[in-house]
Design an enzyme around this catalytic site. Structure first.
Site, short mmCIF file in Angstrom:
data_model
loop_
_atom_site.label_atom_id
_atom_site.label_comp_id
_atom_site.label_asym_id
_atom_site.label_seq_id
_atom_site.Cartn_x
_atom_site.Cartn_y
_atom_site.Cartn_z
N ASN A 120 3.51 15.29 26.26
CA ASN A 120 4.52 14.34 25.82
C ASN A 120 5.82 15.07 25.53
OD1 ASN A 120 3.08 15.46 23.63
ND2 ASN A 120 3.56 13.75 22.27
N ASN A 138 12.28 12.61 22.24
CA ASN A 138 13.73 12.72 22.27
C ASN A 138 14.30 12.16 20.97
OD1 ASN A 138 16.61 11.64 23.16
ND2 ASN A 138 15.94 13.13 24.68
N ALA A 139 15.45 12.68 20.56
CA ALA A 139 16.10 12.18 19.35
C ALA A 139 16.42 10.70 19.49
CB ALA A 139 17.37 12.98 19.06
N TYR A 156 14.62 7.97 20.28
CA TYR A 156 13.16 7.83 20.33
C TYR A 156 12.62 7.14 21.58
CZ TYR A 156 12.67 9.26 15.42
OH TYR A 156 12.67 9.95 14.25
N CYS A 163 5.44 9.91 27.52
CA CYS A 163 4.04 10.22 27.22
C CYS A 163 3.55 11.31 28.18
CB CYS A 163 3.16 9.00 27.40
SG CYS A 163 3.56 7.62 26.32
N GLU A 181 0.86 11.34 29.94
CA GLU A 181 0.34 10.77 31.18
C GLU A 181 1.46 10.55 32.20
OE1 GLU A 181 -0.14 9.83 28.06
OE2 GLU A 181 -1.92 8.55 27.83
N CYS A 239 -1.37 4.54 26.22
CA CYS A 239 -0.61 3.37 25.76
C CYS A 239 -0.49 2.36 26.90
CB CYS A 239 0.77 3.78 25.25
SG CYS A 239 1.96 4.15 26.56
N CYS A 293 1.63 3.48 29.90
CA CYS A 293 0.98 4.47 30.77
C CYS A 293 -0.10 3.81 31.63
CB CYS A 293 0.39 5.61 29.95
SG CYS A 293 1.66 6.74 29.38
ZN LIG Z 1 1.82 6.33 27.16
#
Ligand SMILES: [Zn+2]
Length: 168
Positions: A70, A73-74, A76, A81, A83, A115, A118
Site C-alpha cells: 500500500n 498519500n497526505a 488521503y 492499496c 492489491e 476492500c 480492490c
Molecule cells: Zn483495496
C-alpha cells in the site's frame, strides 16, 4: 472460509489421480511462496497515516510473480492499496492473466480482506482467479465469491436500449 480450492490453481486439469496429489502439493507450495513474498512486500509499505501495512504477491499465468504494497498519500483519498499497486505493476508490464494473489497484513487474529475497490479492480481481469489471505495460515476465495453479482468489462458489451450520440 475454510474451503480451500487449490484446484483452481492447477495448470493441467487432465492430471491423473497420482499427479493430482503432486499438483496439489505444488499448488500449496506456490501459495506458501506467494504468502512469503507478500509478507516481504509488506516491509515496503508506505503507510505513515494508517500505520496499517499491507503487502501483496500476484502470480501471473506464466509463473511470473509481481509484488506490491500500500502507498498512502497526505491527500488521503489518493492512497493505493497493495492489491491495486501490484495488479497495476503487472498490467503495465503486459500481464493480464492471473492465477492468484496473496495478501498479507499485520492483523494477528484475522485474515486481511480486500476492500471493495480492490475486488472490483481484480474482477476486471476475470473472476476465476483466487485470493489468499495470509497470517501464516491462509484461506482462499475466488474473486467471484468476494464480489458476487459484479459489474465487469463484459457488461459494457451487452445490448443497450440507447446509444450515445457519437454511436460509441
Ligand atoms: Zn483495496
Amino acid at each position: 472460509m475454510t474451503d480451500l480450492r487449490i484446484n483452481d490453481l492447477r495448470v493441467d486439469e487432465a492430471d491423473t489421480e497420482a499427479s493430482n496429489h503432486s499438483s496439489e502439493k505444488e499448488n500449496e507450495d506456490w501459495i506458501k511462496t506467494l504468502i512469503y513474498q507478500s509478507q516481504g512486500a509488506k516491509e515496503f509499505s508506505y503507510c505513515p497515516y494508517s500505520k496499517f501495512r499491507v503487502g501483496a504477491a500476484l502470480l501471473a499465468h506464466d509463473g511470473t510473480v509481481f509484488t506490491g504494497c500500500n502507498v498512502e498519500n497526505a491527500s488521503y483519498n489518493l492512497g493505493l492499496c497493495a492489491e491495486r499497486t501490484t495488479i497495476a505493476k503487472a498490467v503495465s508490464e503486459g500481464y493480464r492473466r492471473f492465477k492468484t494473489i496473496a495478501i498479507a497484513s499485520d492483523l494477528e487474529d484475522q485474515f486481511i480482506s480486500p476492500c471493495g475497490g480492490c475486488r472490483q479492480f481484480m474482477q476486471e481481469f476475470g473472476d476465476q482467479w483466487s485470493v489468499s489471505k495470509p497470517d501464516g495460515s491462509y484461506v482462499e476465495m475466488t474473486v467471484g465469491e468476494l464480489l458476487p453479482v459484479s459489474f465487469g468489462p463484459e457488461d459494457l458489451k451487452k445490448k443497450t436500449m440507447f446509444t450515445t450520440q457519437n454511436g460509441s
